[in-house]
Design a protein around this motif. Structure first.
Motif, mmCIF file in Angstrom:
data_model
loop_
_atom_site.group_PDB
_atom_site.id
_atom_site.type_symbol
_atom_site.label_atom_id
_atom_site.label_comp_id
_atom_site.label_asym_id
_atom_site.label_seq_id
_atom_site.Cartn_x
_atom_site.Cartn_y
_atom_site.Cartn_z
ATOM 1 N N ASN A 17 0.827 -1.217 0.000
ATOM 2 C CA ASN A 17 0.000 0.000 0.000
ATOM 3 C C ASN A 17 0.856 1.259 0.000
ATOM 4 N N TRP A 18 1.948 1.242 0.772
ATOM 5 C CA TRP A 18 2.840 2.394 0.791
ATOM 6 C C TRP A 18 3.477 2.622 -0.578
ATOM 7 N N MET A 19 3.788 1.542 -1.279
ATOM 8 C CA MET A 19 4.398 1.672 -2.600
ATOM 9 C C MET A 19 3.375 2.141 -3.633
ATOM 10 N N ARG A 20 2.169 1.670 -3.519
ATOM 11 C CA ARG A 20 1.117 2.064 -4.472
ATOM 12 C C ARG A 20 0.623 3.484 -4.241
ATOM 13 N N LYS A 21 0.540 3.876 -2.977
ATOM 14 C CA LYS A 21 0.041 5.206 -2.622
ATOM 15 C C LYS A 21 1.044 5.874 -1.687
ATOM 16 N N THR A 25 2.782 14.104 2.051
ATOM 17 C CA THR A 25 2.922 15.166 3.040
ATOM 18 C C THR A 25 4.372 15.202 3.531
ATOM 19 N N HIS A 26 4.999 16.353 3.348
ATOM 20 C CA HIS A 26 6.422 16.509 3.622
ATOM 21 C C HIS A 26 6.795 16.134 5.061
ATOM 22 N N HIS A 27 6.062 16.653 6.040
ATOM 23 C CA HIS A 27 6.440 16.393 7.441
ATOM 24 C C HIS A 27 6.246 14.927 7.818
ATOM 25 N N VAL A 28 5.277 14.250 7.223
ATOM 26 C CA VAL A 28 5.073 12.828 7.512
ATOM 27 C C VAL A 28 6.215 12.004 6.919
ATOM 28 N N ILE A 29 6.653 12.385 5.722
ATOM 29 C CA ILE A 29 7.789 11.706 5.081
ATOM 30 C C ILE A 29 9.037 11.851 5.946
ATOM 31 N N ASP A 140 -2.188 1.035 10.517
ATOM 32 C CA ASP A 140 -1.501 2.290 10.200
ATOM 33 C C ASP A 140 -2.538 3.267 9.687
ATOM 34 N N SER A 141 -2.398 4.518 10.026
ATOM 35 C CA SER A 141 -3.399 5.516 9.648
ATOM 36 C C SER A 141 -3.317 5.896 8.179
ATOM 37 N N HIS A 142 -2.242 5.500 7.481
ATOM 38 C CA HIS A 142 -2.088 5.867 6.069
ATOM 39 C C HIS A 142 -2.930 4.987 5.181
#
Length: 142
Positions: A17-21, A25-29, A140-142
């Motif tokens: 999911n992280w790779m697909r989406k 958001t800069h601060h989260v990264i 995870d909230s993402h």
């Protein structure tokens, strides 16, 4: 997947999911990068311990879905119980690791060691601690 070093089905799904989406958001990264950097710099010697706990965790999302649909059997409830027990043990392990890391930092400061701070130390152990815990959470909230 080339980058997949996960130990669980849930971890593989989360990575996919992280790779697909990817996060936009800069601060989260930056927060995630700092948490990973902290783990690589200071807590990777616990990797085998984490892996042993993670390998005992079933696919909780699927178990809950099965229970919700009333399609579960006794073994599904047992898998859920065991998985949650492992998650609680991992949470305690994370607490112990960060206590040890904080004690080590305190000893270095008391001994007057004036070494250069790493990015993770400059960032603040408490913030990194919260992020690492969220990385190991079941959802995870993402």
């Amino acid at each position: 997947m080339l980058l997949d070093r996960t130990c669980t089905t849930s971890g593989r799904r989360l990575l996919r999911n992280w790779m697909r989406k990817p996060i936009m958001t800069h601060h989260v990264i930056l927060e995630r990068q700092r948490a990973v950097s902290f783990m690589v710099d200071r807590a990777m010697n616990y990797h085998s311990l984490f892996a042993s706990h993670l390998s005992k965790i079933s696919d909780v999302s699927k178990l809950i879905l099965s229970i919700k649909k009333a399609e579960s059997q006794a073994r599904d409830w047992l898998k859920l119980k065991n998985s949650l027990s492992e998650a609680v043990q991992m949470s305690g392990l994370i607490d112990i690791i960060f206590e040890q890391l904080n004690e080590d930092d305190t000893k270095k400061k008391v001994n007057g060691n004036k070494r250069q701070k790493t990015e993770s130390e400059s960032f603040g152990t408490d913030v990194v601690f919260r992020r690492v815990r969220s990385l190991f959470s079941l959802y995870d909230s993402h």
